[in-house]
Design an enzyme around this catalytic site. Structure first.
Site: not given
Length: 291
Positions: A93-94, A189, A217-218, A239, A242
């Site tokens: 990822d990223h 995120h 995302h987030g 995704n 957190t």
């Protein structure tokens, strides 16, 4: 979600990950993808997927991949796959470097993300092309990003600064043929003080402009209704990170404080894993099984 989509299985086996994503976009389904950090939260995510009978993707963020190494994480997933009924895909990822993507590809990752969103469009295209040239010969899926996903130090000044431009999306896709594409549409995120404002009008324009499966995302802070709406509009991967690591850390600290100097990792983690599984199952329900 319509009746047809609700009745589709999420544990269907595919010959390639690319074909899974193409079918998921066509049938308005989404692959839930969780950032993990070690064997413990990896175990919690995989057990949750098994219990809910769904394919799953686990992801390593660059600091995790660099600390534990892509080779070790590939081995961990291979070990869990032997005792898992559901298919487990492994994703980087990223990554902001081509080199880390190449190392993950060499280690046997199923997909990698090259994140050139902080660079110019021309640089983003060049980075994406470099990774695709290396990945596709190994049968590895490539994700790129355009626009900005807020949070983690990403600063934005206006809507135009973070929303993915439809023309830029088309240019990147046409120049690279990237397999899946993360687009900035207002998500962030991590935990956010206010509910993210998703620009569904921009998402609709992007989905109309290119056929590639899109990535949201987030996933921690997005309301369930918005997740479902985004899936019907072309989001084929989401995704989530957190909520997993924050739950892990919160309950590990609680159990460590209770145990004091007698703390022993397996005894601590057997109490923490159910807490992680609880939030993973909640997000799986929001993505795949919401009625």
């Amino acid at each position: 979600m319509d009746v047809v989509t609700k009745n589709l299985k999420y544990n269907t086996k595919y010959d390639t990950l690319r074909n899974l994503f193409l079918d998921y976009r066509d049938t308005k389904r989404c692959l839930a993808s969780f950032n993990v950090n070690d064997n413990y939260d990896l175990k919690a995510v995989i057990e949750s997927a098994n219990e809910m009978k769904t394919n799953i993707m686990v992801m390593t963020y660059p600091p995790v991949a660099e600390l534990n190494t892509p080779e070790v994480f590939r081995s961990l997933v291979d070990g869990f796959q032997k005792v898992s009924e559901s298919k487990i895909y492994l994703h980087l990822d990223h990554s902001t470097t081509v080199d880390l993507c190449k190392r993950a590809i060499d280690s046997g990752y199923d997909s990698v993300m090259i994140d050139g969103s902080q660079f110019s469009l021309q640089e983003n295209i060049a980075m994406t092309k470099a990774v695709i040239d290396y990945a596709h010969s190994a049968g590895v899926v490539v994700e790129a990003e355009i626009g900005k996903i807020m949070g983690r130090g990403v600063e934005v000044k206006s809507d135009d600064d973070f929303l993915a431009s439809v023309s830029d999306v088309k240019k990147l896709y046409e120049a690279t043929g990237v397999d899946i594409l993360a687009v900035g549409i207002g998500t962030a995120h991590g935990f956010t003080p206010t509910e993210p404002k998703i620009h569904f009008d921009r998402l609709a324009e992007i989905a109309e402009a290119i056929p590639a499966p899109l990535v949201l995302h987030g996933g921690t802070g997005i309301p369930d209704r918005d997740i479902q709406k985004a899936i019907t509009m072309g989001m084929s991967k989401i995704n989530i990170g957190t909520i997993v690591h924050s739950t892990y850390m919160k309950y590990a600290k609680i159990e460590l404080d209770k145990a004091g100097t007698s703390a022993y990792p397996p005894f601590i983690m057997e109490k923490v894993l159910p807490k992680i599984k609880e939030v993973v199952k909640d997000r799986l329900h929001a993505v795949n099984f919401m009625q």
